[in-house]
Design an enzyme around this catalytic site. Structure first.
Site, PDB file in Angstrom:
ATOM      1  N   GLU A 101      35.025   5.712  21.479  1.00  0.00           N
ATOM      2  CA  GLU A 101      34.485   7.053  21.188  1.00  0.00           C
ATOM      3  C   GLU A 101      35.193   8.140  22.006  1.00  0.00           C
ATOM      4  O   GLU A 101      35.383   9.260  21.533  1.00  0.00           O
ATOM      5  CB  GLU A 101      32.980   7.070  21.479  1.00  0.00           C
ATOM      6  CG  GLU A 101      32.270   8.338  21.089  1.00  0.00           C
ATOM      7  CD  GLU A 101      32.354   8.629  19.601  1.00  0.00           C
ATOM      8  OE1 GLU A 101      31.762   7.883  18.815  1.00  0.00           O
ATOM      9  OE2 GLU A 101      33.018   9.619  19.231  1.00  0.00           O
ATOM     10  N   GLY A 103      45.340  24.055  36.065  1.00  0.00           N
ATOM     11  CA  GLY A 103      45.194  22.620  35.847  1.00  0.00           C
ATOM     12  C   GLY A 103      44.762  22.264  34.425  1.00  0.00           C
ATOM     13  O   GLY A 103      44.450  21.115  34.129  1.00  0.00           O
ATOM     14  N   GLY A 128      38.055  15.918  30.172  1.00  0.00           N
ATOM     15  CA  GLY A 128      37.393  16.067  31.467  1.00  0.00           C
ATOM     16  C   GLY A 128      36.649  14.814  31.867  1.00  0.00           C
ATOM     17  O   GLY A 128      36.304  13.976  31.031  1.00  0.00           O
ATOM     18  N   LYS A 134      45.272  11.952  17.822  1.00  0.00           N
ATOM     19  CA  LYS A 134      43.824  11.972  17.554  1.00  0.00           C
ATOM     20  C   LYS A 134      43.567  12.046  16.050  1.00  0.00           C
ATOM     21  O   LYS A 134      42.644  11.411  15.535  1.00  0.00           O
ATOM     22  CB  LYS A 134      43.183  13.143  18.299  1.00  0.00           C
ATOM     23  CG  LYS A 134      43.239  12.956  19.823  1.00  0.00           C
ATOM     24  CD  LYS A 134      42.928  14.233  20.573  1.00  0.00           C
ATOM     25  CE  LYS A 134      42.982  14.047  22.081  1.00  0.00           C
ATOM     26  NZ  LYS A 134      43.013  15.307  22.822  1.00  0.00           N
ATOM     27  N   GLU A 180      49.364  20.291  31.675  1.00  0.00           N
ATOM     28  CA  GLU A 180      50.109  19.424  32.596  1.00  0.00           C
ATOM     29  C   GLU A 180      51.445  20.067  32.935  1.00  0.00           C
ATOM     30  O   GLU A 180      51.908  20.966  32.225  1.00  0.00           O
ATOM     31  CB  GLU A 180      50.317  18.068  31.924  1.00  0.00           C
ATOM     32  CG  GLU A 180      48.992  17.368  31.696  1.00  0.00           C
ATOM     33  CD  GLU A 180      49.166  15.969  31.137  1.00  0.00           C
ATOM     34  OE1 GLU A 180      50.182  15.335  31.430  1.00  0.00           O
ATOM     35  OE2 GLU A 180      48.254  15.529  30.424  1.00  0.00           O
ATOM     36  N   VAL A 227      38.905  10.463  21.014  1.00  0.00           N
ATOM     37  CA  VAL A 227      39.069  11.716  20.255  1.00  0.00           C
ATOM     38  C   VAL A 227      37.931  12.663  20.630  1.00  0.00           C
ATOM     39  O   VAL A 227      36.759  12.285  20.580  1.00  0.00           O
ATOM     40  CB  VAL A 227      39.024  11.464  18.729  1.00  0.00           C
ATOM     41  CG1 VAL A 227      39.204  12.769  17.970  1.00  0.00           C
ATOM     42  CG2 VAL A 227      40.081  10.452  18.315  1.00  0.00           C
ATOM     43  N   ASP A 262      49.683  15.235  20.965  1.00  0.00           N
ATOM     44  CA  ASP A 262      48.355  14.779  21.410  1.00  0.00           C
ATOM     45  C   ASP A 262      47.344  14.921  20.259  1.00  0.00           C
ATOM     46  O   ASP A 262      46.587  13.993  19.965  1.00  0.00           O
ATOM     47  CB  ASP A 262      47.914  15.612  22.626  1.00  0.00           C
ATOM     48  CG  ASP A 262      46.500  15.266  23.080  1.00  0.00           C
ATOM     49  OD1 ASP A 262      46.336  14.218  23.729  1.00  0.00           O
ATOM     50  OD2 ASP A 262      45.567  16.020  22.760  1.00  0.00           O
TER      51      ASP A 262
END
Ligand code: HSE
Length: 433
Positions: free
Chosen positions: A129, A187, A303, A205, A190, A132, A201
Site C-alpha cells: 500500500e 529537503g 514522509g 507509481k 533530492e 503509491v 517516479d
C-alpha cells in the site's frame, strides 16, 4: 490460534523508523485490531552507529540470512528502497514462505511480474500500500473496495516534489531553477532530482496503479513520460489566464475499443477539477469506475509517518490473515492482456505557445499547418511582442490525436514565419469538444 506475529524489518531509514514509531506507540490498539500482538523480532541495519543505537531495544543484524532463515519470523517488511538488493530480498523472503510488506515502487514497477507468482506459489501475502501515494489508501481500494467496477480512468498527482514546485511557481511566481533550489534547501527535492522532475517516479507509481486498475500488466516502457524541467513560468501564467492549472499528472485510461493510454506529463486541468486544488507536497488519485462514478483519494504522498501508516496497515492485514489462516487471498490481479492505445487514437485538446513573425499572412500560414492535420483551433490569443516584429501566440485546440499534433508541430517548426514552438502541453478538459 496465533497470539503473536513476528516481523523482520529490513531498513530503518525514514519510513522504517516511522514504522517502529507507529507499531510501538499504537501497540495496544493495533493488537486488538489485528487479533494478536505484533512484534519486531529482528532488524536488518547496516549502519553501525544506527545498529548500536537500535541494539539497545531490538535484536539487530547486518545479515539478511539471519532474518529470512529465522523460522519465527512471519512477515518481512522491506523498507530499504531502490531496486537492489531489495528485489532479491523480497524474492528470497517469498521463496522462504514469508509474507512480505514493502513500499518499494521501483521493485514493484519493474519486477512485479516475477514476484507475484512466488507469493502465489507459497500462499503468502505480498502487500504494498505504501508504494503509491505514501499514506493515501489507493492499492487496497482498487483491489478490494472497487473490485466490482470496470475502472475507466485513474489520474493522479503522485509526486510530491514536483507538486510542491508547481504550486510555488503558480503562487509565488518563482521560475523553475529558483523553485528547485528552494525545494532542495527545504529537503523536499533530492540533490539529484532527476527521477522526480523527469517524471520517472510518477511513471513507476502509474505502472502499479494502471496494472491493478485494468487487470493487465503495464510496464514502464508502455508509459509516455515527460517531466516538468522545461516548463516555463509564462505557461503557468497563461494557463491561469485561460482557467487552467498545470499539474504533473499521471494518467491511465481504458477504452474497450482503443485500449489503454498511460502517460505522465505536465497537464492543464480546469481550475474547477478536484485535482487542480491539490497543492504543495500533497498527492491525490482520482478514479472513475462504471458503478462508482468519480472518487478522489487525497493525502500525504510521502514522509516517515504517512508512509508508515500504510505499511503498518498492511502489517495488520497480514496479521489478521494469519490469525484466520487466510494468507494469499488477494494476489496478482493482472489476469487480462489488454492492448495499448495507438497514437492516432489518443485524443485530447492541446495548449501550444509559439513565437512567429508579427506581420499579415502569418496567422493564415499557421492555421493552414493545423488544418492540414485536421487540428481544430478553439482559442487563439496573440500575446505580447517578444522581440522585433515577433509575436507570442497561445492556442488551445479541440480534441485532436497525439499523432496529428506531433505532425502539426513538425510542420509548424518548418515554417519560415515560425521562430519557435515553445511549449506543447496536454489539456485534460471534457468541456472542450
Ligand atoms: N520522491 C517522491 C515524491 C516520494 O516526491 O513524491 C517517494 O516516492
Amino acid at each position: 490460534m496465533k497470539d503473536c506475529v513476528n516481523i523482520g524489518l529490513l531498513g530503518v531509514g525514514t519510513v522504517g523508523s516511522g514504522v517502529l514509531h507507529v507499531l510501538e506507540g499504537n501497540a495496544a490498539e493495533i493488537a486488538k485490531k489485528a487479533g494478536c500482538k505484533i512484534e519486531i523480532k529482528k532488524i536488518l541495519v547496516r549502519n553501525k552507529q544506527k545498529a548500536a543505537q537500535l541494539g539497545k531495544k531490538y535484536a539487530v543484524t547486518d545479515n539478511f540470512e539471519d532474518i529470512v532463515n529465522d523460522p519465527d519470523i512471519d512477515i518481512i517488511v522491506e523498507l530499504i528502497g531502490r531496486e537492489h538488493p531489495a528485489k532479491e530480498y523480497i524474492a528470497s523472503a517469498l521463496e522462504h514462505g514469508k509474507n512480505v510488506v514493502t513500499a518499494n515502487k521501483d521493485v514493484l514497477a519493474k519486477y512485479g511480474k516475477e514476484l507475484f507468482p512466488l507469493a502465489e506459489t507459497h500462499n503468502v501475502d505480498f502487500m504494498f500500500e505504501g508504494a503509491v501515494g505514501g499514506g493515501i489508501p489507493i492499492i487496497r481500494p482498487l483491489k478490494s473496495c472497487l473490485a466490482a467496477n470496470r475502472i475507466t480512468s485513474v489520474m493522479g498527482i503522485v509526486n510530491g516534489t514536483t507538486n510542491y514546485m508547481l504550486t510555488k511557481m503558480l503562487h509565488d511566481s518563482m521560475d523553475y531553477d529558483d523553485v528547485l533550489r528552494e525545494a532542495q534547501e527545504k529537503g523536499y527535492a533530492e540533490s539529484d532530482p532527476t527521477a522526480d522532475v523527469g517524471g520517472l517516479d510518477a511513471a513507476r507509481k502509474l505502472v502499479i496503479l494502471a496494472s491493478i486498475a485494468f487487470n493487465t500488466r503495464i510496464s514502464l516502457d508502455d508509459v509516455m513520460v515527460s517531466g516538468i524541467e522545461t516548463l516555463k513560468l509564462c505557461d503557468i501564467d497563461y494557463a491561469k489566464e485561460l482557467g487552467y492549472t498545470i499539474k504533473l499528472l499521471a494518467v491511465a485510461k481504458h477504452d474497450d475499443e482503443k485500449g489503454i493510454t498511460v502517460c505522465v506529463r505536465p497537464t492543464m486541468l480546469p481550475t474547477s477539477h478536484p485535482l487542480a486544488g491539490v497543492n504543495d507536497v500533497y498527492n491525490a488519485v482520482f478514479v472513475e469506475g462504471d458503478a462508482l462514478g468519480q472518487a478522489m483519494f487525497m493525502g500525504r504522498g510521502a514522509g516517515s509517518l504517512p508512509t508508515a501508516s500504510a505499511v503498518c496497515g498492511d502489517i495488520i492485514d497480514v496479521a489478521r490473515n494469519m490469525v484466520h489462516k487466510s494468507t494469499g487471498r488477494i494476489n496478482c490481479t493482472c489476469f487480462d492482456e489488454k492492448k495499448l492505445c495507438r497514437l492516432e487514437d489518443m485524443l485530447s485538446p492541446f495548449y501550444i505557445r509559439l513565437h512567429a513573425e508579427d506581420r499579415p499572412g502569418v496567422l493564415a500560414a499557421i492555421a493552414a499547418a493545423f488544418a492540414a492535420q485536421n487540428v481544430g483551433i478553439k482559442t487563439l490569443i496573440q500575446k505580447q511582442s517578444v522581440g522585433d516584429k515577433v509575436a507570442e501566440l497561445v492556442l488551445i485546440t479541440y480534441h485532436v490525436s497525439e499523432l496529428a499534433m506531433q505532425l502539426a508541430v513538425q510542420t509548424l517548426k518548418g515554417l519560415p514565419v515560425v521562430k519557435d514552438v515553445c511549449s506543447v502541453i496536454h489539456v485534460e478538459d471534457d468541456s472542450v469538444e
